[in-house]
Design an enzyme around this catalytic site. Sequence first.
Site, mmCIF file in Angstrom:
data_model
loop_
_atom_site.group_PDB
_atom_site.id
_atom_site.type_symbol
_atom_site.label_atom_id
_atom_site.label_comp_id
_atom_site.label_asym_id
_atom_site.label_seq_id
_atom_site.Cartn_x
_atom_site.Cartn_y
_atom_site.Cartn_z
ATOM 1 N N GLN A 161 0.877 -1.173 0.000
ATOM 2 C CA GLN A 161 0.000 0.000 0.000
ATOM 3 C C GLN A 161 0.912 1.219 0.000
ATOM 4 O OE1 GLN A 161 -3.185 0.971 -0.251
ATOM 5 N NE2 GLN A 161 -2.513 3.076 0.134
ATOM 6 N N PRO A 286 -6.155 -2.471 4.608
ATOM 7 C CA PRO A 286 -6.590 -1.406 5.524
ATOM 8 C C PRO A 286 -7.573 -0.407 4.936
ATOM 9 C CG PRO A 286 -4.367 -0.961 4.733
ATOM 10 C CD PRO A 286 -4.739 -2.322 4.213
ATOM 11 N N GLY A 288 -10.902 0.482 1.978
ATOM 12 C CA GLY A 288 -11.973 -0.109 1.194
ATOM 13 C C GLY A 288 -11.435 -0.451 -0.179
ATOM 14 N N GLY A 289 -10.769 0.542 -0.761
ATOM 15 C CA GLY A 289 -10.180 0.326 -2.067
ATOM 16 C C GLY A 289 -9.011 1.252 -2.275
ATOM 17 N N MET A 290 -8.135 0.875 -3.189
ATOM 18 C CA MET A 290 -6.995 1.724 -3.547
ATOM 19 C C MET A 290 -6.865 1.707 -5.062
ATOM 20 S SD MET A 290 -4.565 3.726 -2.620
ATOM 21 C CE MET A 290 -3.628 4.536 -3.906
ATOM 22 N N GLU A 291 -6.791 2.911 -5.614
ATOM 23 C CA GLU A 291 -6.922 3.116 -7.059
ATOM 24 C C GLU A 291 -5.655 2.829 -7.855
ATOM 25 O OE1 GLU A 291 -6.954 5.394 -4.623
ATOM 26 O OE2 GLU A 291 -6.068 7.307 -5.214
ATOM 27 N N HIS A 315 -15.923 4.463 -7.209
ATOM 28 C CA HIS A 315 -14.986 5.458 -6.664
ATOM 29 C C HIS A 315 -13.562 5.193 -7.157
ATOM 30 C CE1 HIS A 315 -13.387 8.212 -3.494
ATOM 31 N NE2 HIS A 315 -12.355 7.379 -3.547
ATOM 32 N N GLU A 316 -13.111 3.972 -7.005
ATOM 33 C CA GLU A 316 -11.728 3.674 -7.417
ATOM 34 C C GLU A 316 -11.564 3.811 -8.930
ATOM 35 O OE1 GLU A 316 -9.947 3.823 -4.966
ATOM 36 O OE2 GLU A 316 -11.410 3.292 -3.433
ATOM 37 N N HIS A 319 -11.058 7.385 -9.906
ATOM 38 C CA HIS A 319 -9.682 7.859 -9.704
ATOM 39 C C HIS A 319 -8.826 7.681 -10.969
ATOM 40 C CE1 HIS A 319 -9.111 9.170 -5.598
ATOM 41 N NE2 HIS A 319 -9.621 8.064 -5.069
ATOM 42 N N ASP A 393 -1.203 11.303 6.655
ATOM 43 C CA ASP A 393 -2.379 10.569 7.109
ATOM 44 C C ASP A 393 -3.335 11.460 7.908
ATOM 45 O OD1 ASP A 393 -2.981 7.939 6.518
ATOM 46 O OD2 ASP A 393 -2.920 7.392 8.640
ATOM 47 N N TYR A 401 -12.851 14.442 1.160
ATOM 48 C CA TYR A 401 -13.837 13.699 0.380
ATOM 49 C C TYR A 401 -15.152 14.463 0.259
ATOM 50 C CZ TYR A 401 -10.916 9.488 0.862
ATOM 51 O OH TYR A 401 -9.896 8.583 0.797
ATOM 52 N N ARG A 567 -9.971 -3.243 7.986
ATOM 53 C CA ARG A 567 -10.263 -1.996 7.272
ATOM 54 C C ARG A 567 -10.436 -0.863 8.275
ATOM 55 N NH1 ARG A 567 -15.461 -1.271 3.288
ATOM 56 N NH2 ARG A 567 -15.116 0.928 2.799
ATOM 57 N N LYS A 569 -11.468 2.131 8.310
ATOM 58 C CA LYS A 569 -12.716 2.877 8.396
ATOM 59 C C LYS A 569 -13.715 2.214 9.361
ATOM 60 C CE LYS A 569 -16.750 3.187 5.793
ATOM 61 N NZ LYS A 569 -17.501 3.024 4.558
HETATM 62 N N1 BES Z 1 -7.055 6.655 -2.280
HETATM 63 C C1 BES Z 1 -7.987 6.237 -1.304
HETATM 64 C C2 BES Z 1 -7.382 5.425 -0.195
HETATM 65 C C3 BES Z 1 -6.292 6.142 0.558
HETATM 66 C C4 BES Z 1 -6.468 7.426 1.000
HETATM 67 C C5 BES Z 1 -5.120 5.492 0.841
HETATM 68 C C6 BES Z 1 -5.460 8.053 1.701
HETATM 69 C C7 BES Z 1 -4.108 6.120 1.533
HETATM 70 C C8 BES Z 1 -4.273 7.413 1.961
HETATM 71 C C9 BES Z 1 -9.140 5.447 -1.919
HETATM 72 O O1 BES Z 1 -9.509 5.858 -3.183
HETATM 73 C C10 BES Z 1 -10.356 5.669 -1.056
HETATM 74 O O2 BES Z 1 -10.771 6.785 -0.951
HETATM 75 N N2 BES Z 1 -10.894 4.615 -0.468
HETATM 76 C C11 BES Z 1 -12.071 4.679 0.353
HETATM 77 C C12 BES Z 1 -13.258 4.298 -0.476
HETATM 78 C C13 BES Z 1 -14.321 5.211 -0.644
HETATM 79 C C14 BES Z 1 -14.368 6.577 -0.164
HETATM 80 C C15 BES Z 1 -15.489 4.747 -1.433
HETATM 81 C C16 BES Z 1 -11.926 3.674 1.475
HETATM 82 O O3 BES Z 1 -10.938 2.960 1.490
HETATM 83 O O4 BES Z 1 -12.792 3.598 2.320
HETATM 84 ZN ZN ZN Z 2 -10.437 7.762 -3.131
#
Ligand code: BES
Ligand code: ZN
Length: 614
Positions: A161, A286, A288-291, A315-316, A319, A393, A401, A567, A569
């Site tokens: 990551q 960790p 939901g998704g990473m683009e 969402h991803e 990106h 972070d 967002y 995860r 979140k």
């Molecule tokens: N790019 C982010 C994940 C991220 C943010 C990784 C900051 C490291 C530092 C990814 O696109 C994201 O926003 N994921 C969200 C999903 C969502 C808002 C639908 C998540 O992981 O919850």
């Molecule tokens: Zn995102």
Amino acid sequence: MKKIIPLLAFSTLLVGCTNQYESNNIEKDQMESHKVNDVHSYADFNKANTTHIFLDLVADFEQKTLSGMAAHTIQNNNASEIVFDTKELDISKVVTNDAGGEVNFSVGEEDEFKGAPLTVAITPKTTRVEIYYSTNPSSEAVQWLSPQQTADKTHPFLFTQGEAILTRSWIPNQDSPGNKITYSARIKVPDSLTAVMSANTTVAKNGVFEFEMKQPIPSYLIALAIGKLEYKSLGARSGVYAEPSMMKACYQEFEELEAMIDAAENLYGPYAWEQYDVIVLPPSFPFGGMENPRLTFATPTIIAGDKSLTSLIAHELAHSWSGNLATNATWDDFWLNEGFTVYFERRIAEALYGRDYSEMLALLGFQDLTHTLEDLPAEDTRLKLDLEGRSPDDGMSDIAYEKGYFMLRMIEENVGREKFDSFLKTYFEFFKFKNLTTEVFLEYIHDELPATQTMNLKEWIYKPGLPENCPVIVSDKFSNVDEVRESKRFVQTPSLTRDWTTHEWLHFIRGIDTSWNLEAFTTADGLFDFTNSTNAEIAAAWFEKSIRANYEPAYESLEAFLIKVGRRKFLTPLYRAMIETDKKSMAKNIYKKARPNYHFVSTNTMDELLGYSQ
Ligand code: BES
Ligand code: ZN
């Protein structure tokens, strides 16, 4: 048609444009001399910067190391040294093309967030720098999973990551989003495992996998996963990777992937990365998704069985335009990545499932924003951040967002959708394969959409809180949920909820307040079995309410959930709820069992939350 941008005015603000993708007639040296300072990187890419990285690495699951070489092709402005970011890397030697052998290098002191600078002596003739190194088993980017921590439980697994500044813990590099590079890689893995990256696979045999990413990307998007993986195509340019036992469920969940790509292209122009695949990772992922380009990394917690959580994939996918084409120049501009992406994600959702649906997403987002505004210190509620001396972070909150989303939506409502859509299309085209700061964005939009000059964008961006012209969302579906919950009519007539979607259920649960006694919890749980929900969003929302109300029948499932899922979140609100309701020892007991399953991103946050020290 859009008018032509006044290029010279912009060129002083544009940053980080590289190689063959330079466009728009902007004089190169003008651009190069105005690269933005990134407080989270030691690299000075005005002196010498990487344009391409070739990785040659062996993945050793016994030692938990990636070791080998990172060869940097560099653009050299007569420099006598080049500086890379590293974090806890073991560097054995550095070789350059012009020395024809080893050169001097030094590694500075490790900073808690930034890691250590690696300074390499070069000459104006140096064009290639090879760094031989090995990662640390506790590399912050990399999680090494035992077979037990995977779905199939038969083979080990690895994923990386990179965002925001973790790539430097597995690749020595100029780890700033403002320097775009291409990359290629050769990865050797143990027998029967497959390696995938955010790139095109060119060779895959005998445990050696080769990759190429031809388009310039920021280093946080370099990504690798290794495991017992299967692949199934979902359409002409999309497919899914998963562990064999997960494949069927994943395949069904993502049936609409190709339609999503079409919807996205219809909105804001061609998909630039040829292929769009998703890999479903083990539950410790960790996020939901990473683009990661060409290959979104995703949590298995979105596999709900009814496609109800796939807006995360929208969402991803979004990106692929916002973030991966037009990239924030520094982490202070993070909202440019995420705010645009949330806006785009909801437009994809609207195109596929209708306005009622996307308005539910927007209202849930507004609820998140309201809580975040209450929780954060005022200065962290600005869109443009000042993260100097802090971990990036810290800036990754719902402000980027959701406040970002609502500003863009405000603009849409004021200028009209047609104009705004055409603005966005031009924006992605203009900034593709480039970077921008918030300031460049402001100048660009004020110029392209002059009506925005009177919309208080500066207040949105530089002031805390939520400006008065924030749009108000009304959802009839949610109003109905409120009525059913408040009147308690669901007790007599549970069938009122028969057609509810996941998002209506989430709104129902979020609206449970202190007027609910234990009997109400028992009744609702008896009717709808929230405690055993296989939908991770519903389960997590219910667990939080259960903790706050001391509804003990949910605790066993809560513990199992926290041990399995990493995860962040979900973890943060659950552990926090335990702490805030005098259940810190319960939190600590669960954490002790769960922590070995979490990735650094999550343990880093939870250690602090729980005051945990090893
Ligand atoms: N790019 C982010 C994940 C991220 C943010 C990784 C900051 C490291 C530092 C990814 O696109 C994201 O926003 N994921 C969200 C999903 C969502 C808002 C639908 C998540 O992981 O919850
Ligand atoms: Zn995102």
